[in-house]
Motif scaffolding. Sequence first.
Motif, PDB file in Angstrom:
ATOM      1  N   TYR A 191      31.022  18.627   1.539  1.00 22.07           N
ATOM      2  CA  TYR A 191      29.910  17.679   1.568  1.00 22.07           C
ATOM      3  C   TYR A 191      30.393  16.328   2.092  1.00 22.07           C
ATOM      4  N   ALA A 192      29.479  15.391   2.324  1.00 20.65           N
ATOM      5  CA  ALA A 192      29.814  14.080   2.876  1.00 20.65           C
ATOM      6  C   ALA A 192      30.814  13.349   1.986  1.00 20.65           C
ATOM      7  N   GLY A 193      31.849  12.820   2.601  1.00 18.02           N
ATOM      8  CA  GLY A 193      32.873  12.077   1.884  1.00 18.02           C
ATOM      9  C   GLY A 193      33.952  12.939   1.279  1.00 18.02           C
ATOM     10  N   SER A 194      33.775  14.245   1.290  1.00 19.08           N
ATOM     11  CA  SER A 194      34.723  15.147   0.651  1.00 19.08           C
ATOM     12  C   SER A 194      35.632  15.795   1.679  1.00 19.08           C
ATOM     13  N   GLY A 195      36.582  16.598   1.175  1.00 19.47           N
ATOM     14  CA  GLY A 195      37.530  17.271   2.042  1.00 19.47           C
ATOM     15  C   GLY A 195      37.739  18.707   1.626  1.00 19.47           C
ATOM     16  N   ALA A 196      38.621  19.380   2.336  1.00 21.77           N
ATOM     17  CA  ALA A 196      38.857  20.804   2.110  1.00 21.77           C
ATOM     18  C   ALA A 196      39.305  21.105   0.683  1.00 21.77           C
ATOM     19  N   SER A 197      40.031  20.182   0.064  1.00 21.57           N
ATOM     20  CA  SER A 197      40.583  20.450  -1.266  1.00 21.57           C
ATOM     21  C   SER A 197      39.508  20.673  -2.325  1.00 21.57           C
ATOM     22  N   TYR A 198      38.272  20.246  -2.058  1.00 23.59           N
ATOM     23  CA  TYR A 198      37.185  20.490  -3.015  1.00 23.59           C
ATOM     24  C   TYR A 198      37.050  21.983  -3.304  1.00 23.59           C
ATOM     25  N   TYR A 199      37.404  22.826  -2.327  1.00 20.18           N
ATOM     26  CA  TYR A 199      37.231  24.261  -2.483  1.00 20.18           C
ATOM     27  C   TYR A 199      38.476  24.980  -2.998  1.00 20.18           C
ATOM     28  N   HIS A 200      39.490  24.226  -3.390  1.00 21.08           N
ATOM     29  CA  HIS A 200      40.700  24.853  -3.942  1.00 21.08           C
ATOM     30  C   HIS A 200      40.387  25.708  -5.173  1.00 21.08           C
ATOM     31  N   PRO A 201      39.596  25.225  -6.143  1.00 24.39           N
ATOM     32  CA  PRO A 201      39.291  26.068  -7.315  1.00 24.39           C
ATOM     33  C   PRO A 201      38.547  27.351  -6.942  1.00 24.39           C
ATOM     34  N   LEU A 202      37.618  27.261  -5.989  1.00 23.43           N
ATOM     35  CA  LEU A 202      36.894  28.453  -5.565  1.00 23.43           C
ATOM     36  C   LEU A 202      37.837  29.438  -4.887  1.00 23.43           C
ATOM     37  N   SER A 203      38.742  28.928  -4.068  1.00 20.81           N
ATOM     38  CA  SER A 203      39.724  29.782  -3.414  1.00 20.81           C
ATOM     39  C   SER A 203      40.570  30.523  -4.442  1.00 20.81           C
ATOM     40  N   ARG A 204      41.027  29.789  -5.457  1.00 18.34           N
ATOM     41  CA  ARG A 204      41.845  30.410  -6.511  1.00 18.34           C
ATOM     42  C   ARG A 204      41.063  31.492  -7.244  1.00 18.34           C
ATOM     43  N   ALA A 205      39.786  31.227  -7.512  1.00 20.74           N
ATOM     44  CA  ALA A 205      38.976  32.174  -8.275  1.00 20.74           C
ATOM     45  C   ALA A 205      38.664  33.449  -7.489  1.00 20.74           C
ATOM     46  N   LEU A 206      38.536  33.354  -6.170  1.00 20.66           N
ATOM     47  CA  LEU A 206      38.141  34.506  -5.364  1.00 20.66           C
ATOM     48  C   LEU A 206      39.315  35.323  -4.838  1.00 20.66           C
ATOM     49  N   ALA A 207      40.503  34.723  -4.786  1.00 26.98           N
ATOM     50  CA  ALA A 207      41.681  35.462  -4.318  1.00 26.98           C
ATOM     51  C   ALA A 207      42.062  36.515  -5.373  1.00 26.98           C
ATOM     52  N   PRO A 208      42.563  37.666  -4.924  1.00 27.75           N
ATOM     53  CA  PRO A 208      42.857  38.096  -3.547  1.00 27.75           C
ATOM     54  C   PRO A 208      41.728  38.907  -2.903  1.00 27.75           C
ATOM     55  N   ASP A 209      40.568  38.983  -3.579  1.00 23.39           N
ATOM     56  CA  ASP A 209      39.495  39.835  -3.066  1.00 23.39           C
ATOM     57  C   ASP A 209      38.789  39.227  -1.857  1.00 23.39           C
ATOM     58  N   VAL A 210      38.747  37.893  -1.801  1.00 28.80           N
ATOM     59  CA  VAL A 210      38.127  37.185  -0.684  1.00 28.80           C
ATOM     60  C   VAL A 210      39.102  36.126  -0.178  1.00 28.80           C
ATOM     61  N   GLN A 211      39.325  36.082   1.121  1.00 32.52           N
ATOM     62  CA  GLN A 211      40.158  35.034   1.693  1.00 32.52           C
ATOM     63  C   GLN A 211      39.294  33.818   1.971  1.00 32.52           C
ATOM     64  N   VAL A 212      39.553  32.732   1.255  1.00 35.26           N
ATOM     65  CA  VAL A 212      38.790  31.502   1.433  1.00 35.26           C
ATOM     66  C   VAL A 212      39.497  30.610   2.445  1.00 35.26           C
ATOM     67  N   LEU A 213      38.757  30.159   3.440  1.00 38.11           N
ATOM     68  CA  LEU A 213      39.223  29.159   4.386  1.00 38.11           C
ATOM     69  C   LEU A 213      38.342  27.926   4.220  1.00 38.11           C
ATOM     70  N   ALA A 214      38.942  26.756   4.106  1.00 40.50           N
ATOM     71  CA  ALA A 214      38.190  25.517   3.920  1.00 40.50           C
ATOM     72  C   ALA A 214      38.345  24.638   5.155  1.00 40.50           C
ATOM     73  N   VAL A 215      37.236  24.147   5.642  1.00 41.55           N
ATOM     74  CA  VAL A 215      37.253  23.288   6.829  1.00 41.55           C
ATOM     75  C   VAL A 215      37.635  21.865   6.432  1.00 41.55           C
ATOM     76  N   GLN A 216      38.535  21.263   7.195  1.00 40.93           N
ATOM     77  CA  GLN A 216      38.936  19.874   6.977  1.00 40.93           C
ATOM     78  C   GLN A 216      38.399  19.010   8.116  1.00 40.93           C
ATOM     79  N   TYR A 217      37.382  18.211   7.819  1.00 38.86           N
ATOM     80  CA  TYR A 217      36.855  17.295   8.827  1.00 38.86           C
ATOM     81  C   TYR A 217      37.861  16.163   9.073  1.00 38.86           C
ATOM     82  N   PRO A 218      37.841  15.534  10.237  1.00 38.95           N
ATOM     83  CA  PRO A 218      38.687  14.353  10.456  1.00 38.95           C
ATOM     84  C   PRO A 218      38.211  13.176   9.612  1.00 38.95           C
ATOM     85  N   GLY A 219      39.146  12.259   9.331  1.00 39.94           N
ATOM     86  CA  GLY A 219      38.802  11.038   8.613  1.00 39.94           C
ATOM     87  C   GLY A 219      38.987  11.095   7.121  1.00 39.94           C
TER      88      GLY A 219
END
Length: 255
Positions: A29-57
Motif C-alpha cells: 500500500y502507499a508509503g509501505s514496502g515489501a517487508s509488510y508481507y514478510h509475515p504472510l510469506s512466513r505463514a504460506l511457506a513452503p506451500d506458496v512461494q510469496v514474492l513481494a514487490v519493492q517500489y522505489p523510494g
Amino acid sequence: MAETSTGSAWIRRFHPAPDAPVRLVCFPYAGSGASYYHPLSRALAPDVQVLAVQYPGRQDRADEPCAEDLTVLADRVAEELLDRCDPPFVLFGHSMGAVVAYEVALRLEALGAPPRGLVATGRRAPSLPRVRRVRFADDAELVAELKRLNAGNEAVTRLLDDEGVLRIVLPTLRGDYRAIERYHRPSAPPLRCPVVAMGGDADPVTPVADLEAWERHTTASFRLRVFRGGHFFLDTHTDAVRQEILDHIAAVTPR
C-alpha cells in the motif's frame, strides 16, 4: 530481515519455497514496502512461494525517487515479473497495491503470461474516480489522515507521533499519494482472470459499494468478502484473510 536474491531490485523473496506449485505476488500500500508481507510469506511457506514487490523510494530503495505515475510503475513491475511467472501465479495488492496489481495483470495478459487470479483489498475499483486530494495536504494534515486510516492501532499511532519516523515516512507517502490520486481508468478494461475483493465495513475511504465495482473488471468469476474493521482490516483478521487467499489460489490453480 533475511531474504534471498531474486536478481531484481523490484522483487523480494523472504522464504524460499522451491517446490511450491504456485506463486503469490504481493503489492504494498502507499508509503509501505515489501517487508509488510514478510509475515504472510512466513505463514504460506513452503506451500506458496510469496514474492513481494519493492517500489522505489522506500526501505533499501530509499535513495531512489518514488514513481509518481502508476502506469509507468506497472510497466516496470510487469517487465520484472515476466521471467518469474512460472509456476502459476496470483497477484495480491492492498489499497494502492490493488490498483498496481490490476495494471500489472493487464500488462501480463497482453504479454501472454496471464495471472491465474487477482486479490484486491481496501481499494475502490479502477474505474471509480478518487475525489480526495491528500497529496496537497500539509504534514499535520497528512499525519491526521494516517491516524484516521489506522484508527484503533495504537502501535502505529505511537510511530506517527515520532518525528524521526515521520521524516522517513512522509516524503515516500506523499509521492505515493501523488501517483494514486492522478490515476483514473474511467474505461478500465476487464481482466480474464477471477477477482476477489475484500474490505472493511468501516473503512473511511473505501465503502463496500466501491469494492463491489471490481466485478465489472473481470470477465471471469468475482467474489466479495467484507470484514468488520477499517482500512487495515487485514491486520486484525490475518487468519481469515490468509484463508481467503488460499481458497482463491486453490480455485484458480490446477491441483
